[in-house]
Design an enzyme around this catalytic site. Structure first.
Site, PDB file in Angstrom:
ATOM      1  CB  SER A  65      45.981  84.282  35.648  1.00  0.00           C
ATOM      2  OG  SER A  65      44.710  84.805  36.008  1.00  0.00           O
ATOM      3  CD  GLU A  67      49.804  78.974  39.233  1.00  0.00           C
ATOM      4  OE1 GLU A  67      48.935  79.848  39.447  1.00  0.00           O
ATOM      5  OE2 GLU A  67      51.025  79.187  39.357  1.00  0.00           O
ATOM      6  CB  ILE A  91      43.817  93.541  39.547  1.00  0.00           C
ATOM      7  CG1 ILE A  91      42.435  92.962  39.205  1.00  0.00           C
ATOM      8  CG2 ILE A  91      43.717  95.042  39.873  1.00  0.00           C
ATOM      9  CD1 ILE A  91      41.438  93.020  40.330  1.00  0.00           C
ATOM     10  CG  HIS A  97      54.237  89.488  39.539  1.00  0.00           C
ATOM     11  ND1 HIS A  97      53.110  88.868  40.024  1.00  0.00           N
ATOM     12  CD2 HIS A  97      55.120  88.488  39.264  1.00  0.00           C
ATOM     13  CE1 HIS A  97      53.298  87.569  40.054  1.00  0.00           C
ATOM     14  NE2 HIS A  97      54.511  87.316  39.597  1.00  0.00           N
ATOM     15  NE  ARG A 136      37.022  96.046  30.446  1.00  0.00           N
ATOM     16  CZ  ARG A 136      36.872  97.309  30.813  1.00  0.00           C
ATOM     17  NH1 ARG A 136      36.455  97.602  32.068  1.00  0.00           N
ATOM     18  NH2 ARG A 136      37.103  98.297  29.970  1.00  0.00           N
TER      19      ARG A 136
HETATM   20  N1  LIG Z   1      48.588  89.046  41.014  1.00  0.00           N
HETATM   21  C1  LIG Z   1      47.779  88.108  40.391  1.00  0.00           C
HETATM   22  C2  LIG Z   1      48.163  86.780  40.225  1.00  0.00           C
HETATM   23  N2  LIG Z   1      49.377  86.357  40.676  1.00  0.00           N
HETATM   24  C3  LIG Z   1      49.659  84.959  40.938  1.00  0.00           C
HETATM   25  C4  LIG Z   1      50.105  84.203  39.677  1.00  0.00           C
HETATM   26  O1  LIG Z   1      49.019  84.006  38.768  1.00  0.00           O
HETATM   27  C5  LIG Z   1      50.617  82.803  40.078  1.00  0.00           C
HETATM   28  O2  LIG Z   1      49.575  82.091  40.724  1.00  0.00           O
HETATM   29  C6  LIG Z   1      51.806  82.911  41.025  1.00  0.00           C
HETATM   30  O3  LIG Z   1      52.795  83.716  40.420  1.00  0.00           O
HETATM   31  C7  LIG Z   1      52.379  81.516  41.336  1.00  0.00           C
HETATM   32  O4  LIG Z   1      52.771  80.879  40.133  1.00  0.00           O
HETATM   33  N3  LIG Z   1      47.354  85.900  39.610  1.00  0.00           N
HETATM   34  C8  LIG Z   1      46.126  86.296  39.138  1.00  0.00           C
HETATM   35  O5  LIG Z   1      45.379  85.488  38.582  1.00  0.00           O
HETATM   36  N4  LIG Z   1      45.726  87.599  39.294  1.00  0.00           N
HETATM   37  C9  LIG Z   1      46.516  88.524  39.891  1.00  0.00           C
HETATM   38  O6  LIG Z   1      46.112  89.712  40.000  1.00  0.00           O
HETATM   39  C1  LIG Z   2      49.245  90.920  38.816  1.00  0.00           C
HETATM   40  C2  LIG Z   2      50.091  90.799  40.018  1.00  0.00           C
HETATM   41  O1  LIG Z   2      50.893  89.882  40.170  1.00  0.00           O
HETATM   42  C3  LIG Z   2      50.031  91.934  40.990  1.00  0.00           C
HETATM   43  O2  LIG Z   2      48.688  92.061  41.417  1.00  0.00           O
HETATM   44  C4  LIG Z   2      50.936  91.706  42.194  1.00  0.00           C
HETATM   45  O3  LIG Z   2      50.949  92.923  42.892  1.00  0.00           O
HETATM   46  P1  LIG Z   2      52.367  93.687  43.101  1.00  0.00           P
HETATM   47  O4  LIG Z   2      52.862  94.037  41.718  1.00  0.00           O
HETATM   48  O5  LIG Z   2      52.021  94.923  43.921  1.00  0.00           O
HETATM   49  O6  LIG Z   2      53.293  92.735  43.825  1.00  0.00           O
END
Ligand SMILES: Nc1c(NC[C@H](O)[C@H](O)[C@H](O)CO)[nH]c(=O)[nH]c1=O
Ligand SMILES: CC(=O)[C@@H](O)COP(=O)(O)O
Length: 160
Positions: A65, A67, A91, A97, A136
């Site tokens: 997301s 990106e 999620i 994060h 959803r």
């Molecule tokens: N944890 C989730 C991510 N994490 C990845 C970031 O969006 C991004 O691709 C990374 O940090 C490299 O820049 N992305 C989601 O779309 N959904 C998640 O649950």
């Molecule tokens: C939304 C996120 O980046 C998350 O899903 C990453 O999981 P964590 O917080 O356990 O590293």
């Protein structure tokens, strides 16, 4: 109104402009791909239901997301589209994060709507668990992709 009090897939087709002369972009995050594919299907089906032509729906994929902002920006700069649907599924995990990804993505997409004249629709689920995401993206609360596609048609017309 909370999502729980409305079905995201319900729309009155008689009140939606015909999309046959419009071109749409859909940028899809690959994180939580089962969810984002369901959102994409909802969006694509709604666009076609409202008259969009298959050749006028352009799909690009991005890793996550975060990106989505860059992918949508590049699509605006290189393609002629009347609106873009940005699809993601974030999620919550163990750390903070989640908060940074959600905030950055929302702010980035908002910034695109300010900087350019192409509406970018925020179709990013930000859920505490996978059950909320499933509900959803074609589950008991409907499909946010459908909702986003309808918004894309309406905003594309408004923007012309
Ligand atoms: N944890 C989730 C991510 N994490 C990845 C970031 O969006 C991004 O691709 C990374 O940090 C490299 O820049 N992305 C989601 O779309 N959904 C998640 O649950
Ligand atoms: C939304 C996120 O980046 C998350 O899903 C990453 O999981 P964590 O917080 O356990 O590293």
């Amino acid at each position: 109104m909370a999502t729980a009090n409305k079905n995201l897939s319900v729309y009155d087709k008689s009140k939606i402009p015909n999309a046959k002369n419009l071109r749409f972009g859909i940028v899809v995050s690959q994180w939580n791909g089962g969810i984002t594919e369901a959102l994409y299907q909802g969006a694509e089906e709604a666009l076609m239901d409202c008259g969009a032509l298959p050749e006028n729906v352009l799909r690009w994929d991005v890793p996550g997301s975060f990106e989505l902002t860059f992918g949508c920006k590049k699509m605006i700069q290189t393609e002629k589209v009347d609106a873009i649907v940005a699809i993601g599924s974030v999620i919550r995990g163990e750390t903070s994060h989640f908060d940074f990804v959600c905030s950055a993505t929302a702010q980035g997409i908002k910034d695109l709507n300010v900087a350019y004249d192409v509406p970018v629709i925020f179709c990013v689920l930000t859920d505490d668990n996978i059950e909320q995401s499933k509900a959803r993206s074609g589950g008991k609360h409907g499909n946010k992709g459908t909702e986003a596609a309808i918004a894309a048609i309406q905003m594309a017309v408004l923007g012309k």
